[in-house]
Scaffold this motif. Structure first.
Motif, mmCIF file in Angstrom:
data_model
loop_
_atom_site.group_PDB
_atom_site.id
_atom_site.type_symbol
_atom_site.label_atom_id
_atom_site.label_comp_id
_atom_site.label_asym_id
_atom_site.label_seq_id
_atom_site.Cartn_x
_atom_site.Cartn_y
_atom_site.Cartn_z
ATOM 1 N N TYR A 50 -15.137 7.352 9.544
ATOM 2 C CA TYR A 50 -16.529 7.802 9.607
ATOM 3 C C TYR A 50 -16.681 9.195 9.022
ATOM 4 C CZ TYR A 50 -15.515 10.992 13.458
ATOM 5 O OH TYR A 50 -15.022 12.015 14.223
ATOM 6 N N ALA A 51 -15.544 9.877 8.827
ATOM 7 C CA ALA A 51 -15.642 11.259 8.392
ATOM 8 C C ALA A 51 -15.140 11.481 6.977
ATOM 9 C CB ALA A 51 -14.857 12.146 9.356
ATOM 10 N N ASN A 52 -13.914 11.038 6.700
ATOM 11 C CA ASN A 52 -13.277 11.377 5.441
ATOM 12 C C ASN A 52 -12.812 10.129 4.698
ATOM 13 O OD1 ASN A 52 -13.319 14.230 6.174
ATOM 14 N ND2 ASN A 52 -11.666 13.722 7.595
ATOM 15 N N THR A 53 -12.531 10.313 3.407
ATOM 16 C CA THR A 53 -11.855 9.298 2.616
ATOM 17 C C THR A 53 -10.424 9.767 2.395
ATOM 18 O OG1 THR A 53 -13.845 8.552 1.473
ATOM 19 C CG2 THR A 53 -11.748 8.120 0.393
ATOM 20 N N ASN A 54 -9.485 8.999 2.872
ATOM 21 C CA ASN A 54 -8.068 9.299 2.680
ATOM 22 C C ASN A 54 -7.450 8.161 1.894
ATOM 23 O OD1 ASN A 54 -8.361 11.527 4.438
ATOM 24 N ND2 ASN A 54 -7.993 10.222 6.213
ATOM 25 N N CYS A 55 -6.565 8.474 0.985
ATOM 26 C CA CYS A 55 -5.891 7.407 0.269
ATOM 27 C C CYS A 55 -4.511 7.845 -0.193
ATOM 28 C CB CYS A 55 -6.723 6.904 -0.906
ATOM 29 S SG CYS A 55 -7.214 8.148 -2.100
ATOM 30 N N VAL A 56 -3.624 6.875 -0.262
ATOM 31 C CA VAL A 56 -2.305 7.066 -0.838
ATOM 32 C C VAL A 56 -2.367 6.556 -2.269
ATOM 33 C CG1 VAL A 56 0.133 6.419 -0.727
ATOM 34 C CG2 VAL A 56 -1.148 6.856 1.386
ATOM 35 N N VAL A 57 -1.907 7.373 -3.200
ATOM 36 C CA VAL A 57 -1.968 7.023 -4.619
ATOM 37 C C VAL A 57 -0.545 6.965 -5.155
ATOM 38 C CG1 VAL A 57 -2.976 7.568 -6.847
ATOM 39 C CG2 VAL A 57 -4.126 8.330 -4.753
ATOM 40 N N GLU A 58 -0.217 5.849 -5.788
ATOM 41 C CA GLU A 58 1.133 5.660 -6.331
ATOM 42 C C GLU A 58 1.054 5.350 -7.821
ATOM 43 O OE1 GLU A 58 5.233 3.142 -5.367
ATOM 44 O OE2 GLU A 58 3.337 2.617 -4.370
ATOM 45 N N ARG A 59 1.904 6.017 -8.595
ATOM 46 C CA ARG A 59 1.973 5.753 -10.036
ATOM 47 C C ARG A 59 3.221 4.939 -10.332
ATOM 48 N NH1 ARG A 59 5.278 9.700 -13.012
ATOM 49 N NH2 ARG A 59 6.084 11.323 -11.606
ATOM 50 N N PRO A 60 3.271 4.304 -11.493
ATOM 51 C CA PRO A 60 4.436 3.471 -11.817
ATOM 52 C C PRO A 60 5.719 4.295 -11.874
ATOM 53 C CG PRO A 60 2.614 3.025 -13.315
ATOM 54 C CD PRO A 60 2.240 4.247 -12.540
ATOM 55 N N ARG A 61 6.795 3.665 -11.505
ATOM 56 C CA ARG A 61 8.104 4.303 -11.607
ATOM 57 C C ARG A 61 8.510 4.351 -13.074
ATOM 58 N NH1 ARG A 61 12.001 5.381 -7.976
ATOM 59 N NH2 ARG A 61 10.769 4.353 -6.352
ATOM 60 N N PRO A 62 8.850 5.517 -13.593
ATOM 61 C CA PRO A 62 9.197 5.620 -15.018
ATOM 62 C C PRO A 62 10.514 4.932 -15.341
ATOM 63 C CG PRO A 62 9.617 7.692 -13.904
ATOM 64 C CD PRO A 62 8.924 6.820 -12.912
ATOM 65 N N LYS A 63 10.698 4.601 -16.592
ATOM 66 C CA LYS A 63 11.950 3.983 -17.031
ATOM 67 C C LYS A 63 13.093 4.976 -16.829
ATOM 68 C CE LYS A 63 9.759 1.007 -20.520
ATOM 69 N NZ LYS A 63 9.670 0.661 -21.956
ATOM 70 N N GLY A 64 14.181 4.443 -16.335
ATOM 71 C CA GLY A 64 15.315 5.312 -16.053
ATOM 72 C C GLY A 64 15.217 5.999 -14.705
ATOM 73 N N ASP A 65 14.064 5.883 -14.066
ATOM 74 C CA ASP A 65 13.838 6.424 -12.724
ATOM 75 C C ASP A 65 14.071 7.941 -12.648
ATOM 76 O OD1 ASP A 65 13.041 6.252 -10.099
ATOM 77 O OD2 ASP A 65 15.051 5.855 -9.327
ATOM 78 N N THR A 66 13.803 8.633 -13.737
ATOM 79 C CA THR A 66 13.866 10.092 -13.697
ATOM 80 C C THR A 66 12.439 10.633 -13.762
ATOM 81 O OG1 THR A 66 14.117 10.194 -16.107
ATOM 82 C CG2 THR A 66 16.132 10.190 -14.784
ATOM 83 N N HIS A 67 12.095 11.493 -12.845
ATOM 84 C CA HIS A 67 10.738 12.036 -12.818
ATOM 85 C C HIS A 67 10.736 13.429 -12.219
ATOM 86 C CE1 HIS A 67 10.594 10.836 -8.504
ATOM 87 N NE2 HIS A 67 11.244 9.771 -8.923
ATOM 88 N N ALA A 68 9.897 14.275 -12.769
ATOM 89 C CA ALA A 68 9.800 15.662 -12.316
ATOM 90 C C ALA A 68 8.748 15.838 -11.234
ATOM 91 C CB ALA A 68 9.475 16.570 -13.498
ATOM 92 N N GLU A 69 7.846 14.878 -11.116
ATOM 93 C CA GLU A 69 6.772 14.941 -10.130
ATOM 94 C C GLU A 69 6.838 13.729 -9.210
ATOM 95 O OE1 GLU A 69 3.554 17.416 -12.884
ATOM 96 O OE2 GLU A 69 3.310 15.249 -12.640
ATOM 97 N N PRO A 70 6.260 13.845 -8.023
ATOM 98 C CA PRO A 70 6.348 12.740 -7.061
ATOM 99 C C PRO A 70 5.658 11.480 -7.573
ATOM 100 C CG PRO A 70 4.730 14.361 -6.346
ATOM 101 C CD PRO A 70 5.461 14.973 -7.494
ATOM 102 N N LEU A 71 6.142 10.334 -7.093
ATOM 103 C CA LEU A 71 5.538 9.055 -7.477
ATOM 104 C C LEU A 71 4.332 8.724 -6.608
ATOM 105 C CD1 LEU A 71 8.752 6.900 -8.038
ATOM 106 C CD2 LEU A 71 7.383 8.122 -9.741
ATOM 107 N N LYS A 72 4.274 9.313 -5.418
ATOM 108 C CA LYS A 72 3.160 9.072 -4.500
ATOM 109 C C LYS A 72 2.582 10.408 -4.040
ATOM 110 C CE LYS A 72 4.502 4.723 -2.188
ATOM 111 N NZ LYS A 72 4.773 4.126 -0.852
ATOM 112 N N VAL A 73 1.265 10.433 -3.841
ATOM 113 C CA VAL A 73 0.610 11.593 -3.245
ATOM 114 C C VAL A 73 -0.426 11.112 -2.237
ATOM 115 C CG1 VAL A 73 0.940 13.074 -5.263
ATOM 116 C CG2 VAL A 73 -1.175 11.746 -5.039
ATOM 117 N N PHE A 74 -0.844 12.029 -1.389
ATOM 118 C CA PHE A 74 -1.895 11.751 -0.413
ATOM 119 C C PHE A 74 -3.131 12.520 -0.833
ATOM 120 C CE2 PHE A 74 -4.196 12.848 3.514
ATOM 121 C CZ PHE A 74 -4.387 11.588 4.056
ATOM 122 N N LEU A 75 -4.245 11.804 -0.972
ATOM 123 C CA LEU A 75 -5.506 12.413 -1.400
ATOM 124 C C LEU A 75 -6.521 12.327 -0.270
ATOM 125 C CD1 LEU A 75 -7.425 13.557 -3.619
ATOM 126 C CD2 LEU A 75 -7.884 11.186 -4.271
#
Length: 380
Positions: A50-75
């Motif tokens: 009733y108050a806020n919009t909360n969501c979990v956002v996930e991006r695709p896992r990159p090839k090789g599974d190397t990434h400098a930033e998180p794959l999931k965030v909370f918005l």
């Protein structure tokens, strides 16, 4: 410091941003990889209340599974009404101050990292936080000594945390809540609403909370009750238990700082003990089907709390001191809940029987505790 960034998006009327909007928001703060993500590949899990919009956002896992930033965030995007009770508006943090609390808590290593704080073109505030692989605390969790100890240390560290928020006198809160409870005292309209729901609360409405609150705070002051940053909304859903904690790190994280202001530390400690008995978001009953905290569990909690408080502040408090404070804070936390329920009854003509049964349980706990501590013969 949590600076506010303006983002040129307009949130739809239903409060649900599109994938493209989400990509633009997150990519503003995570610029290396999130800013280049195809919005259509994002997986967004919404949790709207009733108050806020909360969501979990996930991006695709990159090839090789190397990434400098998180794959999931909370918005989180704050709605126009986010649960604020009008009479406390000068005490609770505004959205910028709340973001700063989150930032400070994250920097302490105990909470979620704050990636960014923003305001949209239409004036909505929001945050992009670290995604936490965790679940809500359950009543049976605190019967585990390790988890109970981590909850105690978590509250102590938060309450003693260094932050830029102004420490307003605690008397400001107690002046406010006693004035409000005096307004509801003997109010026939609230009695009528409850009776229409089949749950009489005449004895609660006729009860003099005001003088009793003053008696409790006087006792707290007489035993040297200390103050800290209290969350106030300490229901168990606002404590997360990590699913896969690393060795040596805390198993819990505190969340939801919309009601944080300076108060007796006993308020949150006693409130935590109280909340084990309630499940406010259950559709069948608001009273938890479990035993309350035992004296031994409270003692252990307070000992762990004292050790963490002393480590953070340099004080030399004992578990016994914290326990004595918490016994009084238990009642202060009850009056906060009772006030809020009466407030919503008054504002919204609320008369949900399950809520009223929860209210009666709160009242019984207050009366029993007041008598147990010998305050009954000293005050009204």
């Amino acid at each position: 410091m949590a600076t506010c960034t303006s983002i040129p998006v307009v949130i739809p009327e239903d409060g649900l941003p599109t994938n493209a909007m989400i990509k633009d928001i997150v990519g503003t703060f995570l610029t290396k990889e999130w800013s280049k993500v195809d919005p259509e590949t994002l997986v967004v899990t919404y949790n709207t209340g009733y108050a806020n919009t909360n969501c979990v956002v996930e991006r695709p896992r990159p090839k090789g599974d190397t990434h400098a930033e998180p794959l999931k965030v909370f918005l989180k995007i704050n709605g126009e009404f986010d649960g604020e009770i009008e009479v406390f508006k000068d005490l609770v943090p505004d959205k910028h101050e709340e973001a700063q609390l989150c930032y400070d808590y994250g920097r302490s290593g105990l909470g979620a990292k704050l990636y960014g704080f923003f305001q949209t073109k239409d004036g909505a505030f929001g945050r992009v936080d670290e995604f936490l692989d965790a679940r809500n605390l359950k009543p049976e969790d605190v019967e585990d000594a390790d988890i109970r100890a981590d909850v105690a240390k978590g509250y102590a560290a938060f309450q003693a945390m260094a932050t830029q928020r102004e420490k307003k006198p605690v008397e400001t809160y107690y002046d406010t809540i006693t004035q409000e409870l005096a307004k509801y005292h003997k109010m026939e309209r609230l009695k009528r609403l409850a009776n229409e729901a089949g749950v009489g609360i005449d004895n609660i409405i006729d009860f003099d909370f005001v003088s009793r609150i003053r008696r409790i705070t006087d006792r707290l002051n007489s035993i040297g009750g200390k103050k800290g940053w209290c969350i106030h909304d300490v229901q168990f859903m606002n404590v997360l238990v990590k699913n896969s904690p690393k060795p040596g790190e805390s198993k819990i994280i505190l969340i939801d700082f919309e009601f944080v202001f300076h108060n007796y530390r006993a308020f949150d400690i006693g409130g935590h003990f109280l909340q084990k008995m309630f499940q406010w978001f259950d559709d069948e009953t608001k009273i938890a089907n479990c035993r309350p905290y035992t004296e031994e569990e409270k003692t252990h909690f307070c000992e762990e709390y004292a050790m963490q408080w002393n480590e953070t502040t340099g004080d030399s408090d004992t578990g016994e001191q914290v326990f004595m404070e918490s016994e009084l804070g238990f009642m202060l936390a009850i009056t906060f809940e009772i006030h809020n329920m009466l407030c919503f009854m008054d504002q919204d003509d609320a008369k949900e029987p399950l809520e009223l049964l929860g209210l009666k349980k709160l009242f019984d706990e207050f009366v029993n505790q007041y008598k147990k501590l010998g305050l009954e013969g000293q005050g009204p």
